[in-house]
Design a protein around this motif. Sequence first.
Motif, PDB file in Angstrom:
ATOM      1  N   THR A  10       7.136   8.670  -3.421  1.00 46.77           N
ATOM      2  CA  THR A  10       6.608   9.516  -4.492  1.00 46.77           C
ATOM      3  C   THR A  10       5.092   9.387  -4.566  1.00 46.77           C
ATOM      4  O   THR A  10       4.366  10.383  -4.693  1.00 46.77           O
ATOM      5  N   ASN A  11       4.608   8.153  -4.462  1.00 47.70           N
ATOM      6  CA  ASN A  11       3.169   7.934  -4.550  1.00 47.70           C
ATOM      7  C   ASN A  11       2.420   8.568  -3.392  1.00 47.70           C
ATOM      8  O   ASN A  11       1.337   9.129  -3.579  1.00 47.70           O
ATOM      9  N   LEU A  12       2.985   8.533  -2.203  1.00 49.98           N
ATOM     10  CA  LEU A  12       2.325   9.149  -1.053  1.00 49.98           C
ATOM     11  C   LEU A  12       2.350  10.672  -1.192  1.00 49.98           C
ATOM     12  O   LEU A  12       1.354  11.355  -0.915  1.00 49.98           O
ATOM     13  N   ASP A  31       9.465  14.555  -2.642  1.00 50.62           N
ATOM     14  CA  ASP A  31       9.149  13.129  -2.799  1.00 50.62           C
ATOM     15  C   ASP A  31      10.277  12.190  -2.390  1.00 50.62           C
ATOM     16  O   ASP A  31      10.114  10.981  -2.449  1.00 50.62           O
ATOM     17  N   ASP A  32      11.440  12.754  -1.956  1.00 53.14           N
ATOM     18  CA  ASP A  32      12.551  11.823  -1.688  1.00 53.14           C
ATOM     19  C   ASP A  32      13.443  12.219  -0.512  1.00 53.14           C
ATOM     20  O   ASP A  32      13.946  11.355   0.182  1.00 53.14           O
ATOM     21  N   ILE A  33      13.653  13.525  -0.339  1.00 56.07           N
ATOM     22  CA  ILE A  33      14.625  13.959   0.672  1.00 56.07           C
ATOM     23  C   ILE A  33      14.063  15.135   1.475  1.00 56.07           C
ATOM     24  O   ILE A  33      13.429  16.033   0.909  1.00 56.07           O
ATOM     25  N   SER A  39      13.161   1.580 -14.013  1.00 60.60           N
ATOM     26  CA  SER A  39      13.093   2.669 -14.998  1.00 60.60           C
ATOM     27  C   SER A  39      12.477   3.889 -14.319  1.00 60.60           C
ATOM     28  O   SER A  39      11.641   3.757 -13.411  1.00 60.60           O
ATOM     29  N   ARG A  40      12.891   5.055 -14.763  1.00 62.37           N
ATOM     30  CA  ARG A  40      12.520   6.276 -14.034  1.00 62.37           C
ATOM     31  C   ARG A  40      12.170   7.423 -14.964  1.00 62.37           C
ATOM     32  O   ARG A  40      12.572   7.451 -16.128  1.00 62.37           O
ATOM     33  N   PHE A  41      11.427   8.391 -14.414  1.00 63.45           N
ATOM     34  CA  PHE A  41      11.199   9.665 -15.096  1.00 63.45           C
ATOM     35  C   PHE A  41      11.918  10.757 -14.318  1.00 63.45           C
ATOM     36  O   PHE A  41      12.007  10.696 -13.092  1.00 63.45           O
ATOM     37  N   GLY A  79       7.818   0.276   5.513  1.00 66.68           N
ATOM     38  CA  GLY A  79       8.556  -0.560   4.568  1.00 66.68           C
ATOM     39  C   GLY A  79       7.645  -1.582   3.946  1.00 66.68           C
ATOM     40  O   GLY A  79       6.424  -1.557   4.187  1.00 66.68           O
ATOM     41  N   ARG A  80       8.211  -2.434   3.155  1.00 65.75           N
ATOM     42  CA  ARG A  80       7.457  -3.546   2.562  1.00 65.75           C
ATOM     43  C   ARG A  80       7.552  -4.739   3.501  1.00 65.75           C
ATOM     44  O   ARG A  80       8.591  -5.392   3.556  1.00 65.75           O
ATOM     45  N   ARG A  81       6.485  -4.963   4.260  1.00 69.75           N
ATOM     46  CA  ARG A  81       6.435  -6.114   5.169  1.00 69.75           C
ATOM     47  C   ARG A  81       5.173  -6.895   4.853  1.00 69.75           C
ATOM     48  O   ARG A  81       4.070  -6.381   5.071  1.00 69.75           O
ATOM     49  N   ASN A  87       2.383   0.448   7.076  1.00 76.30           N
ATOM     50  CA  ASN A  87       2.726  -0.674   6.195  1.00 76.30           C
ATOM     51  C   ASN A  87       1.598  -0.885   5.187  1.00 76.30           C
ATOM     52  O   ASN A  87       0.533  -1.357   5.542  1.00 76.30           O
ATOM     53  N   TRP A  88       1.862  -0.492   3.945  1.00 78.28           N
ATOM     54  CA  TRP A  88       0.849  -0.650   2.884  1.00 78.28           C
ATOM     55  C   TRP A  88       0.918  -2.051   2.251  1.00 78.28           C
ATOM     56  O   TRP A  88       0.170  -2.349   1.349  1.00 78.28           O
ATOM     57  N   PHE A  89       1.872  -2.863   2.693  1.00 81.03           N
ATOM     58  CA  PHE A  89       2.250  -4.029   1.881  1.00 81.03           C
ATOM     59  C   PHE A  89       1.960  -5.382   2.533  1.00 81.03           C
ATOM     60  O   PHE A  89       2.543  -6.392   2.155  1.00 81.03           O
ATOM     61  N   GLY A 133      -4.029   0.690  -0.856  1.00 85.16           N
ATOM     62  CA  GLY A 133      -2.896   1.597  -1.019  1.00 85.16           C
ATOM     63  C   GLY A 133      -3.229   2.855  -1.815  1.00 85.16           C
ATOM     64  O   GLY A 133      -4.391   3.252  -1.951  1.00 85.16           O
ATOM     65  N   PHE A 134      -2.193   3.539  -2.290  1.00 87.12           N
ATOM     66  CA  PHE A 134      -2.300   4.730  -3.144  1.00 87.12           C
ATOM     67  C   PHE A 134      -3.297   5.743  -2.562  1.00 87.12           C
ATOM     68  O   PHE A 134      -3.151   6.111  -1.405  1.00 87.12           O
ATOM     69  N   GLY A 135      -4.317   6.155  -3.349  1.00 90.20           N
ATOM     70  CA  GLY A 135      -5.267   7.177  -2.882  1.00 90.20           C
ATOM     71  C   GLY A 135      -5.960   6.809  -1.586  1.00 90.20           C
ATOM     72  O   GLY A 135      -6.352   7.683  -0.807  1.00 90.20           O
ATOM     73  N   ASP A 136      -6.113   5.509  -1.343  1.00 87.67           N
ATOM     74  CA  ASP A 136      -6.777   5.083  -0.111  1.00 87.67           C
ATOM     75  C   ASP A 136      -5.879   5.236   1.115  1.00 87.67           C
ATOM     76  O   ASP A 136      -6.359   5.129   2.250  1.00 87.67           O
ATOM     77  N   ASN A 137      -4.605   5.494   0.899  1.00 82.83           N
ATOM     78  CA  ASN A 137      -3.728   5.744   2.051  1.00 82.83           C
ATOM     79  C   ASN A 137      -4.161   6.997   2.819  1.00 82.83           C
ATOM     80  O   ASN A 137      -3.766   7.199   3.962  1.00 82.83           O
ATOM     81  N   VAL A 138      -4.977   7.846   2.168  1.00 79.02           N
ATOM     82  CA  VAL A 138      -5.476   9.035   2.860  1.00 79.02           C
ATOM     83  C   VAL A 138      -6.294   8.641   4.090  1.00 79.02           C
ATOM     84  O   VAL A 138      -6.418   9.407   5.050  1.00 79.02           O
TER      85      VAL A 138
END
Length: 602
Positions: free
Chosen positions: A271-273, A290-292, A382-384, A413-415, A494-496, A508-513
Motif C-alpha cells: 500500500t505504501n509503495l 495496492d494488494d492484488i 488495525s485497518r482502514f 520482503g522484510r529481511r 528490500n526496504w528492511f 523507505g517510503f517516499g525515498d523508495n522512488v
Amino acid sequence: MEFNVPLAQWTKNRLLIQWIEEQIALCQPSSVHLCDGSAEEYDRIAHQMTAAGVLVPLKKRPASYWCHTNPDDVARVEESTFICSKHAEDAGPQNHWRDPAEMKKKLLSLFARCMRGRTMYVIPYCMGPLASSYSRVGVEITDSPYVVLNMKIMTRMGQVALDHLGDQPFIPGLHSVGHPLSKGEKDTLWPCNPKERVIAHFPEEKSIYSFGSGYGGNALLGKKCLALRIASVLGKNEGWLAEHMMILGLTHPAGQKIYIAAAFPSACGKTNLAMLTPTLPGWKVECVGDDIAWMHIGDDGRLYAINPEAGFFGVAPGTSMKTNPNAMRTIEHDTLFTNTALTPDKDVWWEGIGSPPPAHLTSWLGVMWDPASRKPAAHPNSRFTVSAKQCPIASPAMEDPCGVPIAAILFGGRRNRVMPLVLESFSWNHGVMLGASLTSETTAAAKGKTGELRHDPFAMLPFCGYNMGDYFSHWLAMGRRLQKAHAPRIYSVNWFRTGDDGKFLWPGFGDNVRVLKWIFERVTDRCEAGLSPIGHLPMMGSIDLSNLNIPIEPLFELHQKEWMNEVQELQRFFESFGSRFPKALMDELHQLEQRINRWQDD
Ligand code: GTP
Ligand code: SPV
Ligand code: MN
C-alpha cells in the motif's frame, strides 16, 4: 421468510435463485436482504449498526466510522484456511488440505441453522472493472452487516454486478460469523466463533465457505478467497496470473510512463509503495492497485495487469503525513476504521500516526487505554477500508478494462540481512527463482508469532489455491509465452535491512522512488548495471542519493557465507515440493550456488 425485495424481481439468474434458496434452507435466517449496492443501502445499514453500538460515527471525518472486534478475531487465520481439492497433492505441501467430501459434511453441520435470529445478506460483486472481460462475478451470502459495508467499498457491488453477471454462473461464497441468536438473546458487538473457524476453498467446483470469523481476508470473500486462491486456479487453467501485487504508474520528469507491479508479503509495504510521494523532484507515481493484480498476456505480447478491487483494506499503524500523505488524504472521509484507537473527541489514532497519543484514548479493545501498559492502543493489524477513488493519486487506468502494461515486477520482503536494497535478475527464469526465494518476517496480518523468518514465495504462500510447485511451473510457462522483448524485468527489493543498532538502514517510503528511478532507467535502457553472483546490481552512483545523507554501501553488502546458507536453505525448501518442483528452477538455484562458490576464488 421476509425479503426486502422479492427474489424473482431482484434477479432472473436461475442458478443464483436456486443457490440462495438452498442457503436459506440451510442457514435459516430470520430475514433476507438482497443487496442493490446503493448509497442509501450503505447508509441504512451503517445507521442500524450505529444504533446497535457496533459503529461509532467519527466527528472529524465525514461519513466515517470506528469499530473494534472480538480480541480473538483480528487477522487472517492460516491454520484454519483449507484447500479442498480432490487430491492432496493438488493443494500442495504449502496448503492445509482437507478431503472435499469430508469438509462438505463438516460445513453442512456448521452452517445448519447458523443464521437463526439474524438477517442474511446476499451480496453480488464484480472483481475487476465492470467493462472488463477479465472481471469475475462472485456472490457472497453473509450474516454480517459489517461485511456488507466493506464489500460495498472494496468491490463493484450490487445491481451493477448482477447486470454484469446476467444469466451466467458465478463464484459462490457462503459466510457466517457462526453465532446464531436464540429468541430474546442479546447480540454481542462483534459476534464470531473462534473455536469453529473454517475458511474452505473448493478449487474444482470454484466455491468458498467461511465460518466463524468476521475479519478481513477471512470474511471479505472477494479479496483473498476469490481474487487470489480461486483466481490463481483459474489463472493456471486459463493461462494468466492472479497475484498478491500492488500496481503503480511511474512517470519520468520528461514524461515517459511505465507501470510496475510488486509482490510483498502481508504488511510489508504494498500500500505504501502504491501511494508513494516521490522525494525526487519531477517524478510522479499513480496508484492502480495496492494488494492484488490479475495479469494477462495482451495481443501485443505484453503482460497487462488489472486491479480486481475497488478499495483499500490498508494497515493503519505506521500511516502518517510523513510516511504516506496520500493514504492520509484518502481516509479523511467515507472510511471505516477497524481496531484502531478512538480519541475522546471521536477521531481515530494509531501508533505511528505522527502525533503523540491524546489523553483518555479508547484502545482497540474498547476500554480506556493505559499508556503504562506498554501495549499498543491500536491493534498492529488495525485497518482502514476506503474507496480507491478517494486516493488523490488514483490512476484513471484503474478503470481500464484492458489493464496496464507491466514493465517491471518487484519481489520484496522484510529481511534484516542478506538481501540487498535492489537486485535485477539475469533472465525471466532467474526472476522466477527470485520470486520463489522470497523469505520474510511474519507480521500481524496473520494470527501467530510475528518477526519470524519464513518462506513466502511470490508473497503467495497463504494465497495460492493449488500446489506451489505447479505454480512455479506456471510462471515459467508464462515467461515462455511472453516474447522476450516484452517480458517485464524482474527485481528483488528490500526496504528492511537493519544496522548493528537494529535500526532500518534505508529511509523507505517516499525515498523508495530512488530505487524505482533506477529500475525505470534499467527497463528503458538508460543505464548500465554491475554484475554480481546474485544478479545485476546498481553501479556506484547510479542510485540517486541527492538530498539524502546516508551511506549506501551497507545496503548492498554481500557475505559469501550468508549466501551459501541462503542457497542451502532454499534447496531444502524447493525440495519440499518433491517432483512437482520444476527442474528449470532447481537448475537456476544450482547456477546461483556455483556463482557463489566461484565468488570465493575471485
Ligand atoms: P497487506 O495489506 O497486509 O497486504 O500489506 P501491505 O503490503 O500493503 O503493507 P503496507 O504498505 O500497509 O505496510 C505495512 C507496514 O509496513 C506499515 O506499518 C508501514 O508503515 C510499513 N512500511 C511500508 N513501507 C515501508 C518502508 O518503505 N520502510 C519501512 N521501514 N516500513 C514500511
Ligand atoms: C493481507 O493479509 O495480505 C491483507 C489483509 O491484505 S486481509 O484482507 O485480511 O487478508
Ligand atoms: Mn494483502
